[in-house]
Design a protein around this motif. Structure first.
Motif, PDB file in Angstrom:
ATOM      1  N   ALA A  78       0.781  -1.198   0.098  1.00  0.00           N
ATOM      2  CA  ALA A  78       0.047   0.053   0.031  1.00  0.00           C
ATOM      3  C   ALA A  78       0.796   1.229   0.089  1.00  0.00           C
ATOM      4  CB  ALA A  78      -0.838   0.073   1.248  1.00  0.00           C
ATOM      5  N   ASP A  79       1.955   1.232   0.456  1.00  0.00           N
ATOM      6  CA  ASP A  79       3.048   2.274   0.540  1.00  0.00           C
ATOM      7  C   ASP A  79       3.606   2.246  -0.853  1.00  0.00           C
ATOM      8  OD1 ASP A  79       4.709   4.338   2.241  1.00  0.00           O
ATOM      9  OD2 ASP A  79       6.129   3.075   1.239  1.00  0.00           O
ATOM     10  N   PHE A  80       3.597   3.497  -1.412  1.00  0.00           N
ATOM     11  CA  PHE A  80       4.182   3.557  -2.706  1.00  0.00           C
ATOM     12  C   PHE A  80       5.469   3.303  -2.834  1.00  0.00           C
ATOM     13  CE2 PHE A  80       5.736   6.261  -6.518  1.00  0.00           C
ATOM     14  CZ  PHE A  80       5.088   5.346  -7.526  1.00  0.00           C
ATOM     15  N   ALA A  81       6.216   3.944  -1.617  1.00  0.00           N
ATOM     16  CA  ALA A  81       7.962   3.661  -1.872  1.00  0.00           C
ATOM     17  C   ALA A  81       8.246   2.185  -1.682  1.00  0.00           C
ATOM     18  CB  ALA A  81       8.469   4.242  -0.821  1.00  0.00           C
ATOM     19  N   GLU A  82       7.515   1.398  -0.796  1.00  0.00           N
ATOM     20  CA  GLU A  82       7.632  -0.022  -0.898  1.00  0.00           C
ATOM     21  C   GLU A  82       7.292  -0.674  -2.153  1.00  0.00           C
ATOM     22  OE1 GLU A  82       5.696  -1.627   2.425  1.00  0.00           O
ATOM     23  OE2 GLU A  82       6.677  -0.235   4.122  1.00  0.00           O
ATOM     24  N   TYR A  83       6.097  -0.336  -2.686  1.00  0.00           N
ATOM     25  CA  TYR A  83       5.776  -0.785  -3.819  1.00  0.00           C
ATOM     26  C   TYR A  83       6.734  -0.731  -5.117  1.00  0.00           C
ATOM     27  CZ  TYR A  83       3.046  -0.983  -8.212  1.00  0.00           C
ATOM     28  OH  TYR A  83       2.616  -1.250  -9.517  1.00  0.00           O
ATOM     29  N   ASN A  84       7.294   0.648  -5.121  1.00  0.00           N
ATOM     30  CA  ASN A  84       8.335   0.914  -5.985  1.00  0.00           C
ATOM     31  C   ASN A  84       9.885   0.088  -5.604  1.00  0.00           C
ATOM     32  OD1 ASN A  84       8.031   2.594  -8.071  1.00  0.00           O
ATOM     33  ND2 ASN A  84       8.772   4.374  -7.168  1.00  0.00           N
ATOM     34  N   ASP A  85      10.055  -0.187  -4.394  1.00  0.00           N
ATOM     35  CA  ASP A  85      11.348  -0.962  -4.190  1.00  0.00           C
ATOM     36  C   ASP A  85      11.237  -2.092  -4.541  1.00  0.00           C
ATOM     37  OD1 ASP A  85      12.552   1.385  -3.136  1.00  0.00           O
ATOM     38  OD2 ASP A  85      12.188   0.790  -1.006  1.00  0.00           O
ATOM     39  N   PHE A  86       9.822  -2.910  -4.300  1.00  0.00           N
ATOM     40  CA  PHE A  86       9.495  -4.181  -4.764  1.00  0.00           C
ATOM     41  C   PHE A  86       9.960  -4.448  -6.264  1.00  0.00           C
ATOM     42  CE2 PHE A  86       6.402  -7.568  -6.169  1.00  0.00           C
ATOM     43  CZ  PHE A  86       6.760  -8.436  -5.320  1.00  0.00           C
ATOM     44  N   PHE A  87       9.784  -3.564  -7.031  1.00  0.00           N
ATOM     45  CA  PHE A  87      10.152  -3.824  -8.569  1.00  0.00           C
ATOM     46  C   PHE A  87      11.718  -4.252  -8.775  1.00  0.00           C
ATOM     47  CE2 PHE A  87       5.949  -2.357  -9.561  1.00  0.00           C
ATOM     48  CZ  PHE A  87       5.752  -2.995 -10.723  1.00  0.00           C
ATOM     49  N   ASP A  88      12.572  -3.909  -7.998  1.00  0.00           N
ATOM     50  CA  ASP A  88      13.728  -4.642  -7.897  1.00  0.00           C
ATOM     51  C   ASP A  88      13.934  -5.881  -8.022  1.00  0.00           C
ATOM     52  OD1 ASP A  88      14.937  -1.924  -7.900  1.00  0.00           O
ATOM     53  OD2 ASP A  88      15.351  -1.712  -5.817  1.00  0.00           O
ATOM     54  N   GLN A  89      12.907  -6.823  -6.906  1.00  0.00           N
ATOM     55  CA  GLN A  89      12.756  -7.946  -7.080  1.00  0.00           C
ATOM     56  C   GLN A  89      11.984  -8.580  -8.297  1.00  0.00           C
ATOM     57  OE1 GLN A  89      11.725  -9.813  -2.969  1.00  0.00           O
ATOM     58  NE2 GLN A  89      11.546  -7.505  -2.250  1.00  0.00           N
ATOM     59  N   VAL A  90      11.066  -7.664  -8.791  1.00  0.00           N
ATOM     60  CA  VAL A  90      10.372  -8.304 -10.018  1.00  0.00           C
ATOM     61  C   VAL A  90      11.543  -8.345 -10.977  1.00  0.00           C
ATOM     62  CG1 VAL A  90       8.719  -7.466 -11.817  1.00  0.00           C
ATOM     63  CG2 VAL A  90       8.388  -7.080  -9.250  1.00  0.00           C
ATOM     64  N   ASP A  91      12.351  -7.446 -11.106  1.00  0.00           N
ATOM     65  CA  ASP A  91      13.347  -7.452 -12.076  1.00  0.00           C
ATOM     66  C   ASP A  91      14.460  -8.610 -12.020  1.00  0.00           C
ATOM     67  OD1 ASP A  91      12.426  -5.037 -13.399  1.00  0.00           O
ATOM     68  OD2 ASP A  91      13.878  -3.713 -12.200  1.00  0.00           O
ATOM     69  N   GLY A  92      14.608  -8.727 -10.865  1.00  0.00           N
ATOM     70  CA  GLY A  92      15.588  -9.966 -10.566  1.00  0.00           C
ATOM     71  C   GLY A  92      14.796 -11.194 -10.809  1.00  0.00           C
ATOM     72  N   LEU A  93      13.452 -11.345 -10.770  1.00  0.00           N
ATOM     73  CA  LEU A  93      12.842 -12.466 -11.146  1.00  0.00           C
ATOM     74  C   LEU A  93      12.758 -12.577 -12.424  1.00  0.00           C
ATOM     75  CD1 LEU A  93      10.373 -14.768  -9.464  1.00  0.00           C
ATOM     76  CD2 LEU A  93       9.215 -13.377 -11.236  1.00  0.00           C
ATOM     77  N   LEU A  94      12.521 -11.865 -13.273  1.00  0.00           N
ATOM     78  CA  LEU A  94      12.456 -11.740 -14.853  1.00  0.00           C
ATOM     79  C   LEU A  94      13.923 -12.208 -15.287  1.00  0.00           C
ATOM     80  CD1 LEU A  94      10.551  -8.417 -15.634  1.00  0.00           C
ATOM     81  CD2 LEU A  94       9.870 -10.726 -15.898  1.00  0.00           C
ATOM     82  N   ASP A  95      14.920 -11.674 -14.398  1.00  0.00           N
ATOM     83  CA  ASP A  95      16.306 -12.134 -15.032  1.00  0.00           C
ATOM     84  C   ASP A  95      16.595 -13.581 -14.618  1.00  0.00           C
ATOM     85  OD1 ASP A  95      16.921  -9.666 -15.810  1.00  0.00           O
ATOM     86  OD2 ASP A  95      18.084  -8.826 -14.150  1.00  0.00           O
ATOM     87  N   GLN A  96      16.295 -13.893 -13.492  1.00  0.00           N
ATOM     88  CA  GLN A  96      16.440 -15.418 -12.930  1.00  0.00           C
ATOM     89  C   GLN A  96      15.941 -16.371 -13.978  1.00  0.00           C
ATOM     90  OE1 GLN A  96      14.896 -16.006  -8.938  1.00  0.00           O
ATOM     91  NE2 GLN A  96      15.284 -18.410  -9.110  1.00  0.00           N
ATOM     92  N   PHE A  97      14.546 -16.211 -14.424  1.00  0.00           N
ATOM     93  CA  PHE A  97      13.986 -17.063 -15.267  1.00  0.00           C
ATOM     94  C   PHE A  97      14.138 -16.742 -16.900  1.00  0.00           C
ATOM     95  CE2 PHE A  97      12.160 -17.841 -11.094  1.00  0.00           C
ATOM     96  CZ  PHE A  97      11.898 -19.096 -10.990  1.00  0.00           C
ATOM     97  N   GLU A  98      15.048 -15.865 -16.934  1.00  0.00           N
ATOM     98  CA  GLU A  98      15.577 -15.540 -18.314  1.00  0.00           C
ATOM     99  C   GLU A  98      14.142 -14.994 -19.200  1.00  0.00           C
ATOM    100  OE1 GLU A  98      17.399 -18.689 -20.116  1.00  0.00           O
ATOM    101  OE2 GLU A  98      19.357 -18.531 -18.823  1.00  0.00           O
TER     102      GLU A  98
END
Length: 183
Positions: A78-98
């Motif tokens: 719900a906190d926009f800053a936390e949401y934005n930070d979560f996208f680092d993990q999203v990018d990592g997941l995209l990279d991890q699974f190619e």
């Protein structure tokens, strides 16, 4: 249909398609190729697992059946800053699974704020949704849509102008979900 899914679909119809904020959204929505998933995750690892499953589903399903997926996240971020930070993990997941280069994840949030804007700037409404959303897009679909549009670079400016020129009463009516704290 889950009430949150219904609300996300209403936002898609009224705001994204209704205001033509994304000229590419109407066709897959009308064809029933937009999947909306309501996450039950309350921890980041659980949300990443759901994201992985939805990306795998897109990977295994032709675009003619599912063009894109919206994951609504009502119980966290719900906190926009936390949401934005979560996208680092999203990018990592995209990279991890190619999946980088095959899929991208776009962001919509009730408190979305573009860098350099004030919180109440109408420009931010272009990316405000009733819940934090993860929008899973196929890169080849994005590229085809961009290639078919005569002025893709003009879309953001046109959207900002449209929302800034809209009177306060119309904005309040269209974006009522923000005022009532749906998130």
């Amino acid at each position: 249909m889950h009430p949150i899914e219904a609300e996300v679909r209403q936002w898609l119809d009224d705001i994204v398609i209704g205001l033509n904020l994304c000229p590419f959204a109407a066709r897959p929505a009308r064809a029933g190729r937009v999947r909306v998933v309501v996450s039950e995750a309350r921890e980041e690892l659980d949300l990443l697992a759901e994201l992985q499953l939805e990306l795998a589903k897109l990977d295994d399903t032709p675009a003619a059946e599912i063009e894109t997926t919206l994951i609504a996240v009502p119980h966290m971020l719900a906190d926009f800053a936390e949401y934005n930070d979560f996208f680092d993990q999203v990018d990592g997941l995209l990279d991890q699974f190619e999946w980088s280069g095959l899929y991208q994840v776009a962001s919509f949030h009730p408190d979305y704020q573009f860098e350099g804007t004030l919180p109440d700037d109408p420009e931010n409404l272009t990316n405000r949704a009733p819940y934090p959303l993860l929008h899973l897009l196929r890169e080849d679909s994005v590229e085809a849509a961009i290639a078919s549009h005569p002025d893709v670079d003009g879309i953001p400016d046109a959207n900002i102008r449209k929302l800034r020129e809209m009177d306060d009463a119309t904005r309040a009516r269209l974006f009522a979900y923000l005022a009532r704290g749906a998130h």
